[in-house]
Design an enzyme around this catalytic site. Structure first.
Site, mmCIF file in Angstrom:
data_model
loop_
_atom_site.group_PDB
_atom_site.id
_atom_site.type_symbol
_atom_site.label_atom_id
_atom_site.label_comp_id
_atom_site.label_asym_id
_atom_site.label_seq_id
_atom_site.Cartn_x
_atom_site.Cartn_y
_atom_site.Cartn_z
ATOM 1 N N HIS A 20 112.706 79.906 75.155
ATOM 2 C CA HIS A 20 113.715 80.315 76.128
ATOM 3 C C HIS A 20 113.060 80.761 77.436
ATOM 4 O O HIS A 20 112.138 81.556 77.440
ATOM 5 C CB HIS A 20 114.555 81.446 75.540
ATOM 6 C CG HIS A 20 115.679 81.854 76.411
ATOM 7 N ND1 HIS A 20 116.068 83.155 76.540
ATOM 8 C CD2 HIS A 20 116.518 81.134 77.207
ATOM 9 C CE1 HIS A 20 117.095 83.228 77.365
ATOM 10 N NE2 HIS A 20 117.377 82.006 77.783
ATOM 11 N N ASP A 28 108.400 62.567 89.714
ATOM 12 C CA ASP A 28 108.061 61.195 90.067
ATOM 13 C C ASP A 28 106.543 61.038 90.120
ATOM 14 O O ASP A 28 105.796 62.015 89.979
ATOM 15 C CB ASP A 28 108.735 60.796 91.380
ATOM 16 C CG ASP A 28 108.338 61.657 92.577
ATOM 17 O OD1 ASP A 28 107.173 62.108 92.648
ATOM 18 O OD2 ASP A 28 109.193 61.873 93.456
ATOM 19 N N HIS A 96 111.524 71.430 99.321
ATOM 20 C CA HIS A 96 110.534 70.743 98.489
ATOM 21 C C HIS A 96 109.261 71.573 98.315
ATOM 22 O O HIS A 96 108.687 71.614 97.211
ATOM 23 C CB HIS A 96 110.208 69.377 99.097
ATOM 24 C CG HIS A 96 109.288 68.544 98.262
ATOM 25 N ND1 HIS A 96 109.601 68.132 96.991
ATOM 26 C CD2 HIS A 96 108.049 68.051 98.523
ATOM 27 C CE1 HIS A 96 108.601 67.416 96.498
ATOM 28 N NE2 HIS A 96 107.650 67.353 97.416
ATOM 29 N N TYR A 118 111.424 62.213 95.946
ATOM 30 C CA TYR A 118 112.095 63.452 95.540
ATOM 31 C C TYR A 118 112.816 63.351 94.197
ATOM 32 O O TYR A 118 113.759 64.097 93.944
ATOM 33 C CB TYR A 118 113.051 63.949 96.631
ATOM 34 C CG TYR A 118 112.351 64.213 97.929
ATOM 35 C CD1 TYR A 118 111.536 65.317 98.087
ATOM 36 C CD2 TYR A 118 112.487 63.332 99.005
ATOM 37 C CE1 TYR A 118 110.877 65.561 99.280
ATOM 38 C CE2 TYR A 118 111.836 63.562 100.203
ATOM 39 C CZ TYR A 118 111.037 64.679 100.330
ATOM 40 O OH TYR A 118 110.381 64.921 101.515
ATOM 41 N N ALA A 119 112.382 62.466 93.325
ATOM 42 C CA ALA A 119 112.961 62.370 91.978
ATOM 43 C C ALA A 119 112.226 63.364 91.086
ATOM 44 O O ALA A 119 111.386 62.999 90.262
ATOM 45 C CB ALA A 119 112.853 60.942 91.444
ATOM 46 N N ASN A 120 112.539 64.641 91.305
ATOM 47 C CA ASN A 120 111.879 65.738 90.606
ATOM 48 C C ASN A 120 112.923 66.783 90.251
ATOM 49 O O ASN A 120 113.817 67.061 91.054
ATOM 50 C CB ASN A 120 110.832 66.406 91.510
ATOM 51 C CG ASN A 120 109.878 65.421 92.137
ATOM 52 O OD1 ASN A 120 109.129 64.759 91.441
ATOM 53 N ND2 ASN A 120 109.915 65.312 93.453
#
Length: 129
Positions: A20, A28, A96, A118-120
């Site tokens: 948890h 990316d 970012h 920016y595929a994060n």
């Protein structure tokens, strides 16, 4: 032999160790990887595996109580924006540079072959009870 779920032994083992509040960065191929967190690099070639494939596979296995992405994704990558907003209606957006700083505290980083900007997303693990 395992017949379902995540078959990559390094990733399956790393997921089993999460608790948890732990952070998992799904990123990316171009995201800078900080020194410190455990890294499972799934990148094979540009676009393979995709951010969406890896994220959905992880969401099948994890309880997620929160998600954070870079606000730049909204303009630079409409496809990733739509995916993230669908999966995480309460998605938190930060600059970012802040996401990169936060990633240093992640317990696990999963690098994909995604070649779109920016595929994060930084996932925060929840509990199943």
């Amino acid at each position: 032999m395992k017949k379902a779920g995540i078959l990559n032994r390094h990733l399956a083992g790393a997921l089993a160790e999460l608790g948890h509040g732990h952070g998992v960065l799904v990123c990316d191929a171009g995201m800078p990887i900080p020194v410190g967190p455990r890294v499972v690099d799934l990148a094979f070639r540009a676009g393979v595996p995709s951010f969406a494939e890896v994220l959905d596979g992880l969401l099948d296995e994890l309880v997620v109580e929160g998600a954070t992405a870079a606000r730049e994704v909204r303009e630079a990558n409409p496809g990733a924006t739509a995916l993230l907003q669908t999966r995480f209606p309460a998605l938190e957006l930060v600059p970012h540079e802040e996401l990169k700083s936060l990633s240093a505290n992640a317990r696990l980083i999963v690098r994909t072959g995604e070649a779109r900007p920016y595929a994060n997303v930084l996932l925060r693990c929840g509990v199943f009870f």
